[in-house]
Scaffold this active site. Structure first.
Site: not given
Lengths: 258, 302, 302, 258
Positions: B46, B100, B131
């Site tokens: 991420g 991501n 998340c």
């Protein structure tokens, strides 16, 4: 900066098991990779267990006659399976992992290895490596009592062994920080054991200005630096993975309050 | 020889196997142990606009057939990725590289996408609106149809290539969320992100994680993931990427039969770093043994 | 000697350990193997107004650290329970007997409660507004605050004794649902019911369950259950009953520390029929070892 | 109606393992309960396995010299653990479970036992029970080939054994329904094996008007009649638990289309 040895994932077979109360020393046979450094660890799979899912990180205790030594403390379902292992059982292992202890070049380096509990494991391979390099380290081991001193004979082979026991049944009574071993001067200290022990040793070293390396044991998932679960906060780089930047750190890098 | 090729909203994959964000680093961490180029692609960690230190330790707790994590999007930021990481992995790996993207505000998402857009090897982004480990980690966006639609609309305008929206399972109707992002032009949805969970250290009488709650992943969540993939694949027209507890070829086939066009291998890689590669090989073998010309023949047959 | 007594909205339990509806039959099935009277109480199978045959087989699939079920509320109906089962178990067991009540309409719920009300040994009902395995199994009620409030209001008017609402985890905010039923006069909430899941028989290319989707239970769901119990216990004033993957004393302590006043043992009883009894004994031992005067001292300490 | 024997949950130790290809016969030693009926089963716990959570239902193959015989087919992670079991391994077992076969009183009852695959297991204990009661049953076993005929010697001890093999390498070629054993008249038939075999036998019996009992193997969780997962649809009572109303049913009770 040293280049990491290539990691391998292979099955190893239990060649010998030495039970030691709540501990066991496993001697594993298999295709050992080159360039294993003292202080590195393995990730071992616990195949048959209802209650463990992840691998277990175990420090490399020794590499001798082509055998991998793993000192395991029965600390839960996963390590229990290892302590219970029978000769011939096979385990899948990923190794070698992490960065180990600094091995000084100079033969006249005065180095102290301090350990307690299962923390003595990586110190044995460090002692052997130093010994093979012509250095005779001082080694101070802490234990509850005489019966709890682990790998005594092995350590005596590689250095000057000092013992501290809580009940005084062996060596000096009290903590390893009170052991006369400290009366000497040292150029470097390596410590692995319970966090309070490592903090105590680290603060002595800070006071004396001796470089001190500690081996950390943070909770780990992958062991490869991918999951970022095992982080330790450092002065220069912030959160770093214990599994790749460590498990061995110079205490100056860490944000420990000493 | 059967084909494993699949197409995710314009993105051609040599096979349906991807690695899930945050579980495979940048591929390099696993390169000693498995052949990255045997995969359809990797989805890297991420990435946020600014560098993030993430949450304090402890960040992980093992649970029955799974684990909780609370990493909190630790990463060096999009500029560091572009300057230092992308050149390395773009040169080293031939499989697709998907980024991501995580953020706290709509502008975070769009700005990261704008900066990634010029990179030729980045043909797709996976937008993390789910998340659970960061207050502003996007789960607020991911748990309402309006929020999910808003992010999709903004990112769609900023990102010309394949757009994958990663959905949260912590909702009453993931189908409604999926329809909402499809309506705003998402090319694909990936699901499921982690289930919000918690574990307590009874001996110490405190939570196992510094953040108290964290994201549950691993085989434990697979039945929930298969169910959601099946529901969403029936409800939307865009390709669905399935993930959640996939550990072997049989698991991957469950998701494909449930309607997934591609799958992501995540937590399983911590136990078996070769899991994704083995699944790619296993899918090929399955097609051979079952006389399939293409893996697509069994997609969504349930 | 510490006390394990707990009070659930007027219902006094000798200890916090209950058995979850649908996993312990009517107690009789387990009586050869464990001491039913060592438990705080048993919650008997979901009971409906009319007899129900339930869903066709297959109704069960094993999953990692858990199982999926799709029983579909098979039971002989409330009148059969009152006439044939209640007299037997009321005479045989001294621990509390709680009836889990299921229905398709508001009137189903209220009528079953009215018929149970005269039974002296039934001091509490657990209203199942979260069965995922029946189209009209109440999950429709359990997934919206309005639906949950509506059922609670109606049942509250029909049932003078302790009223427990069993909540579904398949929602975006279980806290909102819990607050809604508390506002309508529920004495307690029990959570979590099963997570909606699915498994596929890859070899046969068909779902493992006749209903395609089913309810996931077992240790796999424990982290989700602990998280929801913790969230709800912080948000409501009424006692929370925790369940979801509890297999041993340590698990039970996790739920109590998360804020549960009582706990239910479910799927674990299939593997270890003595699990609930062992937990009751284990909680007593824990209090002794830790010098607690009452188990309540550790409730909600997280 | 007979009263069920009290169920017990106890550890049993593997006293002997007889490997038979994908099958294994486990002889377990432990404190065996009284009143075990042929056709009943046990629920055995698979303690050490990452992939199995529930117990596994296994039919009682025999009770001899205080040992419990379990014939296990390696059909997945759970049963694989059992087939792999070593002498001395301990397993937790709940038993005896379910309702078994009808054991006719009259010594002159002509009864045929028909089985195939792992389904022969409960028939052995039934044959022994009949034999001990003075009845000599006819037994017809089906197998792929000669090597796949299970427990041949044991069955020969208790009745007249007839074999059918797919490849004709032993006994009569073809299905057990084509075996000459059927030329005789029977007062009762008991069958356990693959569903197609049980259906075929059941329809022969239906045609001849012979009472026929089948033993079912539906997916089970608790084995105690609590979870209602293993139901079979019946004519008189609708969905009933195979684990308590069965596993043995008279074919007339079931809604099978024959």
């Amino acid at each position: 900066m040293e280049v990491d040895a290539k990691k391998v994932m292979r099955d190893f077979a239990v060649a010998d098991v030495r039970p030691m109360g709540t501990y066991a020393l496993l001697e594993m046979e298999g295709d050992l990779p080159e360039g294993i450094m003292p202080g590195q660890f393995v990730q071992i799979e616990i195949a048959d267990s209802k209650t463990t899912y992840l691998r277990r990180p175990i420090s490399i205790c020794n590499v001798e006659n082509g055998r991998l030594w793993l000192l395991v403390r029965d600390a839960g379902a996963g390590t229990h399976k290892l302590v219970e292992a029978r000769k011939g059982d096979r385990f899948n292992i990923i190794m070698p992992l992490g960065h180990g202890f600094t091995v000084p070049a100079g033969k006249d380096t005065r180095i102290l290895l301090a350990g307690g509990g299962v923390g003595v494991a990586p110190l044995l391979y460090l002692a052997k490596t130093l010994h093979d390099g012509g250095i005779c380290p001082d080694i101070v081991l802490g234990a509850r009592s005489k019966a709890d001193v682990l790998l005594r004979e092995e350590f005596e082979r590689y250095g000057r062994l000092h013992i501290s026991t809580d009940d005084g049944s062996d060596g000096t009574p009290g903590l390893i920080t009170a052991n006369p071993a400290w009366d000497k001067e040292f150029d470097a200290v390596a410590v692995c054991g319970p966090t309070p022990m490592m903090r105590a040793v680290a603060s002595i070293c800070a006071g004396r200005g001796i470089p001190c390396e500690v081996s950390l044991e943070n909770m780990m998932a992958c062991g490869l630096g991918a999951c970022l679960c095992c982080v330790e906060d450092t002065k220069d780089k912030g959160n770093v993975c214990v599994c790749t930047d460590g498990p061995v750190f110079n205490i100056n890098k860490l944000k420990w309050q000493l | 020889m059967a084909t494993l090729n699949v197409n995710i909203g314009g993105l051609e994959l040599a096979n349906p196997v991807l690695t899930a964000s945050g579980t495979f680093g940048y591929g390099e961490e696993f390169a000693d142990l498995t052949d990255i180029n045997a995969l359809g692609g990797i989805i890297v960690k991420g990435t946020t606009l600014a560098p993030r230190q993430g949450n304090p330790a402890p960040r992980m707790a093992e649970t029955p057939s799974g684990m909780l994590n609370a990493v909190g999007l630790q990463n060096k930021g999009v500029d560091y990725f572009i300057e230092h990481i992308y050149p390395r992995i773009a040169e080293r790996f031939s499989s697709e590289i998907i980024v991501n993207v995580a953020g706290s505000t709509i502008d975070d998402y769009t700005e990261v996408c704008r900066r990634l857009a010029p990179l030729p090897r980045i043909r797709a982004v996976e937008i993390n609106i789910s998340c659970p480990n960061v207050k502003q980690g996007g789960m607020a966006f991911g748990t309402t149809t309006d929020g999910a639609a808003e992010v999709t609309r903004a990112v769609r305008a900023a990102w010309p290539k394949t757009l994958i929206m990663k959905l949260s399972p912590n909702v009453t109707s993931i189908v409604d969320i999926a329809k909402a992002v499809e309506a705003e032009g998402a090319d694909s949805v990936s699901l499921i992100n982690t289930l919000m969970g918690m574990a307590i250290d009874v001996k110490r009488r405190r939570p196992m994680l510094s953040t108290i709650t964290g994201g549950l992943s691993g085989p434990a969540v697979k039945p929930v993931a298969v169910r959601m993939v099946w529901q969403v694949a029936k409800a939307v027209g865009i390709p669905v990427i399935g993930l959640g507890g996939i550990s072997d070829t049989n698991d991957a086939l469950e998701f494909i039969m449930a309607g997934a066009t591609a799958i992501e291998v995540g937590t399983a890689g911590f136990v078996n770093p070769r899991a994704a590669e083995e699944i790619a090989l296993g899918l090929a073998a399955y097609c051979e043994e079952n006389g399939l010309k293409s893996i697509s023949e069994i997609r969504g047959i349930i």
